[in-house]
Design a protein around this motif. Structure first.
Motif, short mmCIF file in Angstrom:
data_model
loop_
_atom_site.label_atom_id
_atom_site.label_comp_id
_atom_site.label_asym_id
_atom_site.label_seq_id
_atom_site.Cartn_x
_atom_site.Cartn_y
_atom_site.Cartn_z
N SER A 236 0.82 -1.21 0.00
CA SER A 236 0.00 0.00 0.00
C SER A 236 0.86 1.26 0.00
O SER A 236 0.65 2.17 -0.81
N THR A 237 1.84 1.31 0.89
CA THR A 237 2.69 2.50 0.95
C THR A 237 3.54 2.63 -0.30
O THR A 237 3.83 3.75 -0.75
N ALA A 238 3.98 1.52 -0.88
CA ALA A 238 4.74 1.60 -2.12
C ALA A 238 3.89 2.20 -3.23
O ALA A 238 4.36 3.06 -4.00
N ASP A 239 2.62 1.78 -3.34
CA ASP A 239 1.70 2.38 -4.31
C ASP A 239 1.57 3.89 -4.07
O ASP A 239 1.66 4.70 -5.00
N VAL A 240 1.34 4.25 -2.82
CA VAL A 240 1.12 5.65 -2.45
C VAL A 240 2.37 6.49 -2.73
O VAL A 240 2.29 7.58 -3.31
N THR A 241 3.53 5.99 -2.31
CA THR A 241 4.78 6.74 -2.52
C THR A 241 5.08 6.91 -4.00
O THR A 241 5.46 8.01 -4.45
#
Length: 313
Positions: free
Chosen positions: A102-107
């Motif tokens: 999720s954070t990889a997508d967001v970043t």
């Protein structure tokens, strides 16, 4: 003008869970959730943002509401309105295992939007936008730096002077745990006083271990944190994995505190022990992998014979 904005590109690596996760008292004495992430080069997301007029933003392939929210928040932060478009996300991070998908997508989404707008945002700004988009975030925007991160505030609590010492990782997962879980569901964890005191002590040990480049201390802290996590996200075969790791000379066990993945940490170069552990794990029905774990964002060593390696400065 929206037609003047070019395509933007951004990317982010994932991680392999945490070395430490818990809570410590803030300056005001309020419990502050914190974590120290184990970076992993095996997993990556690349985002491409194609701006278009209008407020509608579509993600492909399939809906990624947190990444879409992050993209719109970034446009708003940059002072742009009336812009939407298409956000393509391409990556290899399994979802629901606590690997930072999720954070990889967001970043990656934030970086792609900023790139389209001709801007480059500091990781501290990306962290704050990420927390706005997904409530709790991993520190992937700091690109492998060794630090203590307040995941629900998007704030770096402490930066270590040195990178994590060189270690090798066997990534394992119990297939009986299924295809994954919602890693961000539920309310924030409530740690009691004893658990918070333990977390403070472990953070002190970790700080000393990083300063001294002592991988054995890192493994010990990771093991204690994994045990502490059993009250929140139980790993049914954790004791079995710990015993197997001890038998093969592992530094300790390491887990994704909000997911299903686990790992054994070894000293760099301990190849025979790693191979033996890998064979025994496979015989017992574990899924086994050996991703690369960087010691820092600037020091990556190549894989050798399928074993995960790291490099120090």
């Amino acid at each position: 003008m929206t037609h003047m904005l070019p395509m933007g590109r951004g990317e982010s690596y994932g991680h392999h869970g945490e070395i430490l996760q818990g809570a410590v008292p803030s300056a005001r004495g309020i419990p502050r959730p914190i974590l120290v992430t184990l970076p992993c080069l095996r997993y990556r997301v690349v985002a491409h943002f194609f701006p278009a007029a209008g407020n509608r933003l579509q993600t492909l392939p399939g809906p990624r509401p947190k990444a879409a929210r992050a993209a719109l928040l970034t446009l708003s932060y940059l002072g742009l309105s009336g812009i939407g478009g298409l956000l393509f996300l391409n990556g290899n991070i399994p979802r629901g295992h606590g690997l930072g998908s999720s954070t990889a997508d967001v970043t990656a989404a934030i970086r792609a939007v900023a790139h389209a707008c001709g801007r480059s945002l500091a990781p501290e700004r990306i962290a704050r936008l990420a927390v706005q988009a997904e409530a709790a975030s991993d520190p992937l925007m700091f690109d492998g730096a060794a630090l203590v991160f307040a995941q629900r505030e998007g704030i770096v609590v402490e930066r270590f002077d040195n990178p994590l010492p060189p270690m090798e990782l066997l990534s394992v997962r119990d297939p009986a745990n299924g295809s994954g879980i919602d890693t961000l569901s539920g309310t924030p964890r409530r740690y009691d006083r004893g658990e918070m005191s333990l977390c403070e002590a472990l953070l002190g040990e970790l700080r000393d271990g990083v300063a001294q480049g002592d991988a054995g201390v890192i493994g010990s802290v990771a093991t204690a944190s994994a045990r502490l996590n059993q009250r929140f996200v139980r790993k049914p075969r954790l004791d079995e994995l710990e015993a197997l790791g001890r038998h093969h000379g592992a530094l300790g066990i390491q887990v994704a505190h909000s997911g299903t993945v686990m790992g054994l940490l070894f000293r760099q170069g301990n190849r025979e022990a790693i191979r033996a552990a890998r064979r025994q794990l496979a015989r017992r029905g574990w899924d086994v992998d050996a991703p690369r774990v960087p010691a820092s964002a600037r020091a990556f060593a190549p894989d050798a014979e399928g074993i995960a390696t790291t490099a120090s400065h």
